[in-house]
Design an enzyme around this catalytic site. Structure first.
Site, PDB file in Angstrom:
ATOM      1  N   ASP A 499       0.992  -1.291  -0.009  1.00 44.09           N
ATOM      2  CA  ASP A 499       0.013  -0.112  -0.088  1.00 44.09           C
ATOM      3  C   ASP A 499       0.920   1.368  -0.019  1.00 44.09           C
ATOM      4  OD1 ASP A 499      -2.335   1.516  -0.029  1.00 44.09           O
ATOM      5  OD2 ASP A 499      -2.708   1.589   2.095  1.00 44.09           O
ATOM      6  N   TYR A 500       1.838   1.208  -0.692  1.00 47.02           N
ATOM      7  CA  TYR A 500       3.135   2.471  -0.941  1.00 47.02           C
ATOM      8  C   TYR A 500       2.436   3.135  -2.168  1.00 47.02           C
ATOM      9  CZ  TYR A 500       6.208   0.801   2.637  1.00 47.02           C
ATOM     10  OH  TYR A 500       6.832   0.182   3.695  1.00 47.02           O
TER      11      TYR A 500
END
Length: 823
Positions: A499-500
């Site tokens: 989830d970067y």
């Protein structure tokens, strides 16, 4: 013989037995848990400490001298071990030694009552003057001395200084070149360059301490209404045009205020339609279109006596200038900034339906939380989709509309990137393609719009991603403003499983690199990089290297062999067992055991069914607040935060069973967060904390840092913020807490930040990062401050304080303006 027996069989009072029993119990707990830790390869200290507590507890039942002497030796050994592990660093030392020190202090304080039946003349009586007591006292004082030494220096601080501020005339010239008067704020980042920089210079390091509140306005819009999701937030950065301020509220109202007095001038309610099951409810800001062919000279007249004449000279348009408001029910509405009335000639009755052409329609599942990009001819709109709910979500398409008519001009769909002509009627965009939920930037001279791109749901498993998705996920993409065609793409994470997504607005600034002036783009990322690129080509200006990362993804997936790392990086150091923390030695021990039970091989450790430590977590080193940049000096004021999360993949048997329960789930038809319907795994993601709710990694968790973007050097860095509003006892201990919301820089050499988790707005000297001023806010200030000039020519600081649902800061509805007190 009786005398000898009397000396051996001294009476043991109840208090000594009770104290000894507590130490015995504590010893057994530490021995068991410490043994477990040692069995998985961790430190033997806790098992030995447990054995020591047990023996000392037994001695408390009749052999106090030996108990006190042994405790003194145990504490000195603990102090030596702690210094060996962490050095003279107060908070890690405190977590190891707080409980042992308190127990030792209690042993000394309770000494007169531990055997009161023994006469003072009896040699068996232990006194404060006795050698065992004195040795214990000296051992405790040794820790006090170490503590005082640790308070005099911060081992995590980087001291330094950036060159003094340049003359403000250059900054004013730069502001005028961008078409925005120095005293105004026309876009989320003041201009479409996204710098969060004010060319005003009345407020300086010398006088900022005299700031005082000029006025306060309450919107009346508070979170906690029926149907509100947990993440209901007041994140707006208001605009200042002419003598008016314009802002939106979490529940989507638009307000105009007098910029000098804070008086409400008008309010518009878009009447959000239907029952929406939302993950987020926020509005980060509005967008502004100046009157055509007249630019800032007319835009500055909004709210002034000249506005009526300007409107008449701008032609037949009912709205010579416009405000644009994206709503939670996926509309884009155009308003007249003079009256707050809908511009009926725009779109259909003043609005655009953003659901047009969108697949998988679900009320509340798609809308734009961030202000749209305004160019001379076009509006460019992104949007947010449901995060980790399923593999059948809406499209992440970027669309450009005619700024006057609202007609669709082009669309760029990262799932179908080569075709940008308007979507034919009856067709839909690519489902589940990567989206751009944050704030974009634009350089109209180069004809490019710069988009921070997210990733395709689900975030934690990517076994089915297409080639196009793999190329554009977690990237910054430059599109041709006129056609929507890709001009370049720079990927910040390859095959993102953490989830970067790129969360922050790209900052556009011209830098001097090796003596050459370069039009640059600075992209902050969740993983802590500041990528500095040539915004014409997307090529790195400061070096970017590919670094090998941990491998071994979940079944059906893969990991990229390397990840990009910038020369300017706030990458957190790799965690080890020694870095585990807690409020006491007991929950620190829990964190140590948990550390060994989770998968962790450093940054980019893949998610796993075992559970993995993700450091930094998806809260991000940087998030939607981005950074502030002084375009004159080429320096950045940044707010790095570091909080580790855990990520555990949960195998799914079907596409309907709810595996992960989320108490923050909104009422409605949408599934809980991280269910990932359609993927082989659901995901549990949460902060890596102890049972007491404190982070398992030692502070500081939040800092401020100054960066010379021309040289690529971090000049200074300091911990920032207190735990006053995070701990059960409201004590303003400066541990360094995360912030959410961006900073502001000014030409006067002062930076401002309100987003820290302790409800303060603070001012800093941008030369060295030293705090100059602070004021207590009535609620969480998780928004980006801005600065403007009022009708009296005074520089104002504007702060929004409404709290943030996900971080749990105090809710509110406050808009505050500060001004220098008159001498």
């Amino acid at each position: 013989m009786a005398a000898v027996l009397s000396r051996v069989a001294a009476p043991v009072p109840f208090l000594a037995r009770l104290f000894g029993g507590v130490l015995l119990l504590l010893g057994f707990v530490l021995l068991a848990a410490g043994g477990w830790l040692a069995s998985v390869g961790g430190s033997w200290y806790y098992a030995l400490a447990g054995l020591s507590f047990a023996v000392i507890g037994g001695l408390m039942w009749g052999r106090l001298r030996e108990a006190y002497l042994l405790y003194a030796l145990f504490f000195l050994a603990s102090l030596a071990w702690s210094l060996w592990e962490v050095g003279i660093d107060w908070w890690p030392l405190a977590a190891r030694l707080d409980l042992p020190w308190v127990i030792g202090a209690l042993m000394l304080a309770l000494l007169p009552w531990l055997h009161p039946s023994v006469p003072d003349t009896d040699p068996r009586r232990l006194r404060w003057s006795s050698r065992p007591s004195q040795v214990l006292m000296l051992s405790l004082l040794a820790f006090v001395g170490v503590a005082v030494a640790s308070w005099t220096r911060d081992v995590h601080a980087l001291e330094g200084e950036i060159a003094s501020a340049s003359e403000s005339g250059s900054a004013s010239a730069a502001a005028s070149a961008e078409g925005v008067p120095a005293g105004e704020w026309h876009a989320y980042g003041r201009t479409q360059m996204g710098q969060r920089y004010s060319p005003l210079n009345q407020i300086t390091p010398q006088n900022v301490s005299s700031l005082a509140m000029a006025w306060e306005f309450r919107t009346g819009d508070m979170r906690g209404q029926p149907g509100d999701p947990k993440e209901t937030t007041f994140e707006v950065t208001p605009l200042k045009i002419g003598q008016r301020l314009f802002l939106c509220t979490p529940h989507q109202s638009v307000l105009a205020l007098d910029a000098t007095t804070g008086k409400e001038l008008w309010r518009y309610d878009p009447k959000v339609q239907g029952q929406l099951a939302l993950q987020h409810l926020t509005c980060r800001g509005l967008s502004y279109q100046a009157p055509p062919e007249q630019g800032a000279s007319v835009s500055a007249s909004v709210g002034s006596d000249a506005s009526a004449g300007s409107a008449g000279s701008a032609g037949s348009s009912e709205c010579p200038a416009k405000l644009f408001m994206p709503t939670a029910d996926a509309r884009l509405i155009a308003l007249n900034p003079e009256t707050g009335k809908v511009c009926q000639r725009f779109g259909k009755n003043g609005e655009i339906n953003l659901w047009a052409g969108m697949p998988n329609a679900q009320p509340g599942a798609y809308y734009s939380t961030s202000p749209v990009v305004v160019t001379r001819r076009l509006l460019i709109v992104g949007g947010t989709v449901l995060d980790n709910a399923s593999t059948k979500e809406q499209s992440g398409v970027i669309r450009a509309y005619d700024i006057e008519t609202g007609a669709l001009v082009w669309n760029w769909d990262s799932g179908n990137p080569d075709v940008t002509t308007p979507l034919p009627a009856g067709q839909t965009y690519t489902p589940n393609s990567p989206n751009s939920w944050s704030v974009a930037s634009a350089d109209e001279q180069l004809g490019l719009v710069y988009l921070p791109i997210g990733n395709q749901p689900p975030d934690q498993w990517g076994g089915h991603r297409s080639a196009a998705v793999e190329r554009y996920s977690s990237s910054v993409v430059a599109l041709d403003i006129n056609t929507g065609q890709v001009r370049w793409v720079f990927q910040t994470v390859h095959h993102d499983l953490w989830d970067y997504d790129v969360p922050a607005q790209p900052v556009l600034v011209d830098l001097t690199i090796n003596g050459q002036r370069v039009p640059a783009l600075v992209q902050p990322t969740k993983q802590g990089e500041l990528f500095v690129l040539d915004r014409r080509t997307g090529q790195p200006v400061h070096p970017v290297r590919e670094v090998a990362v941990p491998q071994g993804a979940a079944t059906g997936d893969h990991t990229a062999p390397t990840q990009p790392v910038s020369a300017i990086s706030f990458e957190p150091p790799k965690l080890s067992e020694k870095d585990m923390w807690g409020a006491t030695m007991l929950d620190q021990l829990w964190c140590r055991i948990a550390f060994h039970g989770l998968r962790y091989e450093g940054r980019f450790t893949p998610p796993s069914t075992q559970g993995s430590i993700i450091n930094p977590g998806n809260f991000g080193v940087f998030n939607w607040g981005s950074i502030a940049v002084d375009p004159v000096r080429g320096i950045a004021f940044t707010t790095p935060a570091v909080l580790a999360f855990t990520s555990q993949l949960v195998p799914r048997q079907d596409d309907s069973t709810m595996l992960v329960q989320d108490e923050g789930k909104p009422t409605g038809s949408l599934p809980a967060l991280n269910e990932n319907f359609g993927a082989p795994f659901a995901s549990r993601m949460k902060p890596f904390t102890s049972p007491l709710g404190v982070p398992c990694q030692a502070p500081p968790w939040g800092t401020v840092a100054g960066v010379d973007l021309n040289t690529g050097q971090v000049a200074w860095r300091h911990r920032n913020g207190t735990v006053r509003d995070l701990s059960p006892v409201p004590v303003p201990i400066r541990m360094g807490v995360p912030s959410l919301g961006g900073p502001l820089m000014t030409a006067g050499g002062v930076a401002f930040l309100s987003g820290s988790m302790d409800n303060y707005v603070r001012a800093y000297d941008v030369r060295n990062g030293h705090q100059l001023w602070e004021d207590r806010l009535p609620a969480g200030g998780q928004a980006t401050p801005m600065s403007y000039q009022d009708a009296q020519g005074r520089q104002m600081l504007l702060v929004v304080a409404g709290g943030h649902g996900s971080t749990g800061t105090k809710p509110g509805d406050y808009v505050r303006a500060y001004v220098l007190k008159q001498p």
